[in-house]
Design an enzyme around this catalytic site. Sequence first.
Site, mmCIF file in Angstrom:
data_model
loop_
_atom_site.group_PDB
_atom_site.id
_atom_site.type_symbol
_atom_site.label_atom_id
_atom_site.label_comp_id
_atom_site.label_asym_id
_atom_site.label_seq_id
_atom_site.Cartn_x
_atom_site.Cartn_y
_atom_site.Cartn_z
ATOM 1 N N LYS A 17 21.762 -98.015 -78.564
ATOM 2 C CA LYS A 17 22.781 -97.460 -77.840
ATOM 3 C C LYS A 17 22.064 -95.979 -77.944
ATOM 4 O O LYS A 17 22.403 -95.108 -76.880
ATOM 5 C CB LYS A 17 23.985 -97.338 -78.871
ATOM 6 C CG LYS A 17 24.887 -98.184 -78.943
ATOM 7 C CD LYS A 17 26.249 -97.750 -79.360
ATOM 8 C CE LYS A 17 26.202 -97.234 -80.900
ATOM 9 N NZ LYS A 17 26.391 -97.971 -82.063
ATOM 10 N N ASP A 71 18.779 -90.932 -83.966
ATOM 11 C CA ASP A 71 18.779 -91.038 -82.455
ATOM 12 C C ASP A 71 18.802 -89.611 -81.960
ATOM 13 O O ASP A 71 18.588 -89.557 -80.656
ATOM 14 C CB ASP A 71 20.494 -91.364 -82.047
ATOM 15 C CG ASP A 71 20.509 -93.016 -82.322
ATOM 16 O OD1 ASP A 71 19.528 -93.682 -82.022
ATOM 17 O OD2 ASP A 71 21.279 -93.566 -82.884
ATOM 18 N N GLU A 139 27.790 -90.492 -78.320
ATOM 19 C CA GLU A 139 27.618 -91.787 -78.798
ATOM 20 C C GLU A 139 28.438 -92.003 -80.097
ATOM 21 O O GLU A 139 28.535 -91.187 -80.967
ATOM 22 C CB GLU A 139 25.757 -92.051 -79.224
ATOM 23 C CG GLU A 139 25.753 -93.288 -79.798
ATOM 24 C CD GLU A 139 24.122 -93.446 -80.217
ATOM 25 O OE1 GLU A 139 23.365 -92.457 -79.996
ATOM 26 O OE2 GLU A 139 24.016 -94.403 -80.909
ATOM 27 N N THR A 187 27.859 -115.488 -73.265
ATOM 28 C CA THR A 187 28.763 -114.094 -72.801
ATOM 29 C C THR A 187 29.997 -113.921 -73.931
ATOM 30 O O THR A 187 30.607 -113.025 -73.860
ATOM 31 C CB THR A 187 29.300 -114.249 -71.384
ATOM 32 O OG1 THR A 187 30.120 -115.289 -71.286
ATOM 33 C CG2 THR A 187 28.405 -114.341 -70.439
ATOM 34 N N LYS A 222 30.774 -113.757 -64.252
ATOM 35 C CA LYS A 222 31.388 -114.288 -65.152
ATOM 36 C C LYS A 222 32.143 -113.007 -66.430
ATOM 37 O O LYS A 222 33.147 -113.002 -66.629
ATOM 38 C CB LYS A 222 30.909 -115.495 -66.016
ATOM 39 C CG LYS A 222 31.708 -116.022 -67.024
ATOM 40 C CD LYS A 222 30.593 -117.179 -67.540
ATOM 41 C CE LYS A 222 31.232 -117.788 -68.803
ATOM 42 N NZ LYS A 222 30.327 -118.578 -69.577
ATOM 43 N N CYS A 380 3.001 -82.322 -94.148
ATOM 44 C CA CYS A 380 4.077 -82.091 -95.054
ATOM 45 C C CYS A 380 3.500 -82.312 -96.505
ATOM 46 O O CYS A 380 2.626 -81.824 -97.193
ATOM 47 C CB CYS A 380 5.374 -82.275 -95.048
ATOM 48 S SG CYS A 380 6.703 -81.422 -95.733
ATOM 49 N N GLY A 382 1.659 -84.822 -96.739
ATOM 50 C CA GLY A 382 0.176 -85.230 -96.752
ATOM 51 C C GLY A 382 -0.786 -84.179 -96.747
ATOM 52 O O GLY A 382 -1.811 -83.961 -96.844
ATOM 53 N N GLN A 384 0.079 -81.441 -98.631
ATOM 54 C CA GLN A 384 0.087 -81.078 -100.402
ATOM 55 C C GLN A 384 -1.021 -82.100 -100.964
ATOM 56 O O GLN A 384 -1.549 -81.798 -101.860
ATOM 57 C CB GLN A 384 1.317 -81.444 -100.946
ATOM 58 C CG GLN A 384 2.400 -80.397 -99.999
ATOM 59 C CD GLN A 384 4.046 -80.431 -100.492
ATOM 60 O OE1 GLN A 384 4.189 -81.277 -101.511
ATOM 61 N NE2 GLN A 384 4.811 -79.588 -100.041
ATOM 62 N N HIS A 514 6.568 -80.446 -89.840
ATOM 63 C CA HIS A 514 6.660 -81.448 -88.928
ATOM 64 C C HIS A 514 6.543 -81.719 -87.675
ATOM 65 O O HIS A 514 7.580 -81.508 -86.739
ATOM 66 C CB HIS A 514 8.215 -82.404 -89.529
ATOM 67 C CG HIS A 514 7.958 -82.905 -90.831
ATOM 68 N ND1 HIS A 514 7.606 -83.977 -91.410
ATOM 69 C CD2 HIS A 514 8.826 -82.150 -91.843
ATOM 70 C CE1 HIS A 514 7.728 -84.106 -92.424
ATOM 71 N NE2 HIS A 514 8.615 -83.203 -93.067
ATOM 72 N N GLU A 516 5.825 -83.838 -85.232
ATOM 73 C CA GLU A 516 6.049 -84.679 -84.824
ATOM 74 C C GLU A 516 7.596 -84.682 -84.073
ATOM 75 O O GLU A 516 7.919 -85.292 -83.259
ATOM 76 C CB GLU A 516 6.074 -86.254 -85.474
ATOM 77 C CG GLU A 516 7.005 -86.110 -86.563
ATOM 78 C CD GLU A 516 6.590 -85.379 -88.135
ATOM 79 O OE1 GLU A 516 5.799 -84.475 -88.054
ATOM 80 O OE2 GLU A 516 7.088 -85.767 -89.160
HETATM 81 N N1 GLN Z 1 8.091 -83.874 -100.946
HETATM 82 C C1 GLN Z 1 7.568 -82.824 -100.429
HETATM 83 C C2 GLN Z 1 8.368 -81.451 -100.644
HETATM 84 O O1 GLN Z 1 9.694 -81.416 -100.859
HETATM 85 C C3 GLN Z 1 7.319 -83.100 -99.167
HETATM 86 C C4 GLN Z 1 8.500 -83.071 -98.264
HETATM 87 C C5 GLN Z 1 7.824 -83.809 -96.919
HETATM 88 O O2 GLN Z 1 6.932 -84.266 -96.674
HETATM 89 N N2 GLN Z 1 8.893 -83.559 -96.005
HETATM 90 O O3 GLN Z 1 8.003 -80.300 -100.704
#
Ligand code: GLN
Length: 542
Positions: A17, A71, A139, A187, A222, A380, A382, A384, A514, A516
């Site tokens: 959805k 979403d 939604e 259906t 239908k 994040c 990653g 650390q 982040h 992404e």
């Molecule tokens: N756990 C880590 C922190 O709180 C990293 C959080 C995360 O990767 N979004 O700082």
Amino acid sequence: MTRYIFITGGVVSSLGKGLGSAALGALLQARGYSVRLCKLDPYLNVDPGTMSPFQHGEVYVTDDGAETDLDFGHYERFTGVPARGMDNTTTGRIYTNVLQKERKGEYLGATIQVIPHITNEIQDFIREKDGSADFVLCEIGGTVGDIESQPFLEAIRQFGNEVGKDRAIFIHVTLLPFIPAAGELKTKPTQHSVKELMSYGIRPQILLCRADRHISEDERSKIGLFCNIERENVIPALDVHSIYEVPLTYHAEGLDRQVLACFGLEDKVKPDLSTWENIVKNVKEPESEVTIAIVGKYTNLADSYKSLNEALTHGGIANKVKVNLKFIESEIFESEAPETHLQGVNGILVPGGFGDRGVEGKIRAAQYARERKIPYFGICYGMQMAVIEAARHLCGIKGAGSSEFTHCEIPVIGIMTEWLKGNKIEERSKDEDLGGTMRLGAYPATLKPGSKISQIYGTTDISERHRHRYEVNTNYREQLEKAGLKFVGLSPDGKLPEIVEYEDHPWFIGVQFHPELKSKPFDPHPLFVSFIAAAIDQDRLV
Ligand code: GLN
């Protein structure tokens, strides 16, 4: 005048959805209309911030720091309209608001009931959107028939009546399952689902029918007949290879045209779909491929890294390559050597995460990438982990860890109790509620001129979205920089490390935020474009 499109779902959950709403938003934009998307979630959590990504997929953070449903990621990726905290609500939030008003005596002694108090609160949430766009697409989470959905359905019914037929329509997304023994699409579940919706007083004008194969004209007729819906408003929504085909396939089936017809609007402009056509072309005709290992914790539920997977795809689209994702549970590196699983991958990405399960494996993955000069992207957690790895193996700080770990001798990652948001000081403490202590939403960062990261961004001032509690401890900055790990991005006050990179590595970048969350297929995030480009180069080397 704002028009409202309500989208409900029936038969089963996970019908897409959110994706459908996002794609319809994109189609309306392609016709020159402005859109806003919002979502009503019937679950009781106040927001999805404390929900496990295992159960619910990723938590999508907005610029204004709201933790919303995944979403919202689809909405932004398809329409480019930044979501706001006020675009998402839940049963928990609605009840919290109503109960707070009740405590303040705002209801003047009335008996508080689901109808009208809860349903009015829901309508106020929808009404707040008035005037913000030509179309508001709203939604309703969950499936029609769920106990939790009832007040929401009642509220949108009332709302639809109030604004009138020419300003509100209802779209119902259903499933036509294929039964192999009968050799046909069924259906009946759709008929029942529409009947259920009608029992709440809502007659959908459009049915979006999900199916894994062609829906014949007979079947469409239908469904139309039994559900009392015009045949051309029974829109086939077949499975597609890439989600970015959805706007094109829905358009080909007439969804946007029929939506306009329901509002009595003329179908006079030919929508400009060239952006989507180009994206789909690049997805379908890649020139080569690369494999990226994602070393994380929630790797058995693809939805827990939804935005990340999409951002990598966008990086691939920009570089005209197919990006294969290899999900690896980081815990495996605690018993098996990294090369067993990482040999031959073109890039390693350690995504965000919480808690200490599997952290040693992530640290080993970062070490492997650093030593073998494989492109490494730490997001994040990653980032650390990459810092801890450098502290332990390059600076000789053996007990280096994060205060998030159950056992941590030397916190090179720790809690910063205060930081600046604009001119305001924000604070956090370890003992507060889980929901309330994170650094959330968009924060600016200043990049070091001449660094790789500033070249990638093409600027030294950026803003990115955060969701974390811990920070890199700047007391170790000097030692780490001497060992080669440079702090190339900091908060404008210089207190919070935002980005680290190795100068002498082809591509090793850790970011505290982040990226992404902001990548879009038509506007891929520069870090993902650059990471995939580095993975392609790496491929040439092996
Ligand atoms: N756990 C880590 C922190 O709180 C990293 C959080 C995360 O990767 N979004 O700082």
